[in-house]
Write a protein that holds these residues in place. Structure first.
Motif, PDB file in Angstrom:
ATOM      1  N   CYS A  24       0.821  -1.217   0.000  1.00 14.55           N
ATOM      2  CA  CYS A  24       0.000   0.000   0.000  1.00 14.55           C
ATOM      3  C   CYS A  24       0.855   1.268   0.000  1.00 14.55           C
ATOM      4  O   CYS A  24       1.896   1.335   0.662  1.00 14.55           O
ATOM      5  N   TYR A  25       0.402   2.278  -0.718  1.00 22.49           N
ATOM      6  CA  TYR A  25       1.065   3.585  -0.784  1.00 22.49           C
ATOM      7  C   TYR A  25       2.535   3.477  -1.180  1.00 22.49           C
ATOM      8  O   TYR A  25       3.376   4.266  -0.737  1.00 22.49           O
ATOM      9  N   LEU A  59      -1.294   8.094   4.537  1.00 24.19           N
ATOM     10  CA  LEU A  59       0.082   7.824   4.965  1.00 24.19           C
ATOM     11  C   LEU A  59       0.816   9.075   5.408  1.00 24.19           C
ATOM     12  O   LEU A  59       1.345   9.145   6.524  1.00 24.19           O
ATOM     13  N   THR A  60       0.844  10.082   4.547  1.00 26.21           N
ATOM     14  CA  THR A  60       1.686  11.254   4.783  1.00 26.21           C
ATOM     15  C   THR A  60       0.932  12.338   5.539  1.00 26.21           C
ATOM     16  O   THR A  60      -0.142  12.755   5.112  1.00 26.21           O
ATOM     17  N   GLY A  61       1.480  12.772   6.667  1.00 26.81           N
ATOM     18  CA  GLY A  61       0.925  13.914   7.373  1.00 26.81           C
ATOM     19  C   GLY A  61       0.031  13.594   8.551  1.00 26.81           C
ATOM     20  O   GLY A  61      -0.647  14.489   9.062  1.00 26.81           O
ATOM     21  N   ILE A 110      -7.277   5.639  13.641  1.00 31.30           N
ATOM     22  CA  ILE A 110      -6.228   5.971  12.683  1.00 31.30           C
ATOM     23  C   ILE A 110      -5.640   4.698  12.085  1.00 31.30           C
ATOM     24  O   ILE A 110      -5.199   3.807  12.821  1.00 31.30           O
ATOM     25  N   MET A 111      -5.601   4.598  10.762  1.00 33.54           N
ATOM     26  CA  MET A 111      -4.881   3.504  10.121  1.00 33.54           C
ATOM     27  C   MET A 111      -3.388   3.745  10.333  1.00 33.54           C
ATOM     28  O   MET A 111      -2.834   4.734   9.843  1.00 33.54           O
ATOM     29  N   ALA A 112      -2.746   2.834  11.054  1.00 29.97           N
ATOM     30  CA  ALA A 112      -1.374   3.095  11.513  1.00 29.97           C
ATOM     31  C   ALA A 112      -0.363   2.065  11.032  1.00 29.97           C
ATOM     32  O   ALA A 112       0.790   2.116  11.446  1.00 29.97           O
ATOM     33  N   GLY A 113      -0.760   1.145  10.149  1.00 35.10           N
ATOM     34  CA  GLY A 113       0.141   0.064   9.775  1.00 35.10           C
ATOM     35  C   GLY A 113       0.744   0.156   8.391  1.00 35.10           C
ATOM     36  O   GLY A 113       1.273  -0.827   7.886  1.00 35.10           O
ATOM     37  N   PHE A 114       0.683   1.328   7.773  1.00 35.00           N
ATOM     38  CA  PHE A 114       1.196   1.437   6.406  1.00 35.00           C
ATOM     39  C   PHE A 114       2.707   1.263   6.323  1.00 35.00           C
ATOM     40  O   PHE A 114       3.229   0.728   5.350  1.00 35.00           O
TER      41      PHE A 114
END
Length: 356
Positions: A113-114, A291-293, A314-318
């Motif tokens: 991802c990302y 992802l960013t910020g 918050i999605m925190a596993g990227f």
């Protein structure tokens, strides 16, 4: 804290899935055609791996990226035995699908991802040992601690099986064991996309006080507004901006997978501190999925976090930094927050951090 690191895999050996895919002689098929399938196609192109088809059982299209879209029965009839790479996040289905007639092997990409394609190394984990230990200490329950251990081991080995024992299928932003969703919520949806999170919210609670949908991508904003208009939703405000730790303009890149702020973006994006954007507004839930910020967004909402202490999702596993920097930022702003983590799907990128 020694017990925590005893559980972490020390070997530098990786299950290099992409290198294994390049060596396979059987045709490769992508299962799924959603947003994650786009990410998978992107990384496969980068490594010069060419899938022959996209497996979708019920599709309204016949082709994607030059590949035919077919059912698995049609694929096996045409190609015989094939390998499958998951283009969705239901990794827990991999072992069962491998038993299906015509499927030789299933591959689940851990770093996808990302464009976070690089491996996590044990050297990095050792370098940031104290920071991971601090997060581990902050986690409220034993299952959260097991989720953190599973995250690191999965990223170190590229083996999603570490996540399966701690993954719970019913977990989502609004269905979790940490807090209830009431009828008086004021939801701030940062990264609102086309309203997907709002739809999930409304499945849990039809009544709410207010929704603030913040989405910088122009096409997504258009779809979001069309959804609001079609469903006649009330008490919802759309902000076509970004969130940051100051009010300014930043470079912004709009991409199907990884839109975000950063140097080299083709357009300028207005970004605001959430404290200013929603000044004097009630905020009871904040959701963040990008992802960013993330830390800059939290810093720009420090007043709200201190004064109103909204529930955070918050999605925190990227990447390898999320479970270090995000808890540190939350605790630095308001030490009263409790922190827990759960998987919304059996893959590292779908790890939700809850603060409440």
């Amino acid at each position: 804290m020694e017990d925590f690191f005893i559980q972490i895999v020390e070997s530098e050996r990786q299950n290099d899935i992409l290198e294994e895919l390049k060596k396979e002689s059987l045709p490769l098929v992508i299962w799924g055609n959603g947003s994650m399938s786009y990410s998978v196609r992107k990384i496969l192109r980068h490594y010069e791996i060419e899938p022959v088809a996209c497996w979708v059982d019920h599709a309204d299209i016949t082709e994607v990226d030059g590949m035919p879209v077919m059912s698995i029965e049609e694929i096996v009839k045409k190609y015989g035995a094939v390998n499958i790479v998951f283009g969705h996040s239901r990794y827990e289905l991999a072992d069962a699908i491998s038993e299906k007639e015509g499927i030789h092997k299933c591959f689940c990409l851990i770093n996808v991802c990302y464009e976070q394609w690089k491996h996590l190394t044990y050297e990095f984990v050792l370098t940031h040992k104290e920071e991971y230990e601090r997060t581990y200490q902050w986690l409220e329950d034993d299952l959260s601690k097991k989720c953190l251990t599973a995250f690191l081991n999965c990223k170190l080995t590229e083996d999603f099986h570490y996540i399966l024992p701690v993954y719970q299928e019913h977990i989502s932003y609004f269905s979790n064991p940490f807090f209830e969703i009431t009828e008086s919520e004021s939801l701030v949806d940062i990264g609102a996309y086309d309203g997907d999170t709002i739809r999930d919210f409304l499945k849990v609670r039809k009544c709410y006080e207010r929704i603030y949908a913040i989405e910088p991508e122009r096409e997504s904003v258009n779809r979001l507004r069309a959804y609001i208009s079609k469903t006649k939703l009330k008490n919802i405000d759309v902000y076509p901006y970004g969130c940051w730790n100051q009010n300014t303009e930043l470079d912004f890149c709009e991409d199907q997978e990884s839109s975000g702020v950063g140097s080299g973006g083709e357009t300028k994006l207005k970004v605001y501190k959430l404290d200013d954007l929603l000044k004097n507004k009630k905020v009871s839930i904040i959701k963040i999925n990008f992802l960013t910020g993330v830390c800059e967004t939290l810093e720009g909402a420090s007043g709200i976090l201190k004064e109103q202490m909204p529930k955070l999702m918050i999605m925190a596993g990227f990447d390898e930094w999320g479970l270090i920097q995000i808890p540190q930022m939350i605790k630095a702003i308001n030490s009263h927050y409790k922190i827990a983590i759960r998987y919304a799907a059996a893959m590292p990128a779908r790890l939700i951090l809850f603060a409440y």
